[in-house]
Design a protein around this motif. Structure first.
Motif, PDB file in Angstrom:
ATOM      1  N   SER A 135       3.395  10.771 -18.768  1.00 59.47           N
ATOM      2  CA  SER A 135       4.045   9.583 -18.208  1.00 59.47           C
ATOM      3  C   SER A 135       2.991   8.520 -17.935  1.00 59.47           C
ATOM      4  N   PRO A 136       3.354   7.244 -18.096  1.00 60.31           N
ATOM      5  CA  PRO A 136       2.392   6.200 -17.730  1.00 60.31           C
ATOM      6  C   PRO A 136       2.223   6.148 -16.211  1.00 60.31           C
ATOM      7  N   LEU A 137       1.036   5.780 -15.788  1.00 61.85           N
ATOM      8  CA  LEU A 137       0.791   5.585 -14.364  1.00 61.85           C
ATOM      9  C   LEU A 137       1.507   4.315 -13.917  1.00 61.85           C
ATOM     10  N   GLN A 138       1.699   4.167 -12.633  1.00 62.95           N
ATOM     11  CA  GLN A 138       2.373   2.986 -12.092  1.00 62.95           C
ATOM     12  C   GLN A 138       1.700   1.721 -12.624  1.00 62.95           C
ATOM     13  N   GLY A 139       2.461   0.870 -13.318  1.00 63.51           N
ATOM     14  CA  GLY A 139       1.953  -0.399 -13.832  1.00 63.51           C
ATOM     15  C   GLY A 139       1.162  -0.297 -15.125  1.00 63.51           C
ATOM     16  N   GLU A 140       0.943   0.920 -15.622  1.00 65.32           N
ATOM     17  CA  GLU A 140       0.167   1.094 -16.848  1.00 65.32           C
ATOM     18  C   GLU A 140       0.989   0.666 -18.066  1.00 65.32           C
ATOM     19  N   GLN A 141       0.399  -0.139 -18.915  1.00 61.43           N
ATOM     20  CA  GLN A 141       1.029  -0.554 -20.163  1.00 61.43           C
ATOM     21  C   GLN A 141       0.752   0.512 -21.233  1.00 61.43           C
ATOM     22  N   ILE A 142       1.729   0.754 -22.086  1.00 53.13           N
ATOM     23  CA  ILE A 142       1.570   1.745 -23.147  1.00 53.13           C
ATOM     24  C   ILE A 142       1.138   1.030 -24.427  1.00 53.13           C
ATOM     25  N   PRO A 143      -0.080   1.292 -24.914  1.00 57.88           N
ATOM     26  CA  PRO A 143      -0.494   0.689 -26.181  1.00 57.88           C
ATOM     27  C   PRO A 143       0.425   1.171 -27.310  1.00 57.88           C
TER      28      PRO A 143
END
Length: 184
Positions: free
Chosen positions: A49-57
């Motif tokens: 899962s992405p971290l809070q606020g992390e954008q997925i490349p």
């Protein structure tokens, strides 16, 4: 068949996580049974899962969930590397005595100690979350479907899972075959 991920020119093959079927012997309340077990792996075995606020490349994007309830994830090289061990660990569970633990989420967890990814560091505790169900397709042989829902090291855990008493995996297969697991 799972397509490989190519990130910065490096290919991450996922073919080791293709669905496979293996015969397993397990105890019933009276006697023993040998039946096919179909093993599938969720993307949670090689993504996170992405971290809070992390954008997925875009190169790391993993589609998960439905269109109505998407749960987009990121390809994770560390989980991918650990997932290379999964087919062997699952095979070992199906052919040798292994203990699993009930969890609060209607699945079970197998804990394995794996060699460290970095030489000289402690063993990695690897959590493998599994769900079983008996399938009886019309006109075909009955089998147990085993879904490896997730697998990850304890170093990336946010909360330690709560698990109950252990049960022999062969006994759990028998319970599944005879309708005692999962409990309704």
């Amino acid at each position: 068949m799972l397509a490989p991920y190519i990130i910065d020119g490096k290919t991450f093959d996922l073919s080791h996580l293709n669905t496979f079927t293996k015969k397993a012997s397990f105890k019933l309340r009276s006697g023993e049974k040998t039946a096919p077990v179909e093993v599938t792996f969720s993307c949670h075995c090689w993504s996170r899962s992405p971290l809070q606020g992390e954008q997925i490349p875009s190169t790391h994007f993993v589609q998960d969930g439905s269109e109505q309830m998407p749960r987009h994830r990121l390809f994770c090289p560390s989980r991918h590397e650990l997932s290379l061990e999964l087919p062997g660990l699952i095979d070992k569970m199906l052919t040798h005595r292994a203990l699993v633990y009930y969890t609060a989420y209607r699945n079970v967890v197998r804990l394995e100690d794996l060699a460290p990814m970095v030489a000289g560091t402690p063993l990695t505790k690897y959590y493998i979350f599994i769900k079983l169900s008996k399938r009886a397709p019309e006109g075909a042989q009955k089998f147990i479907k085993m879904v490896v829902e997730s697998a990850y090291p304890d170093s990336v855990m946010y909360d330690k899972p709560s698990y109950g008493k252990p049960i022999a995996f062969g006994e759990l297969l028998g319970d599944c075959w005879e309708g005692r697991y999962p409990k309704a």
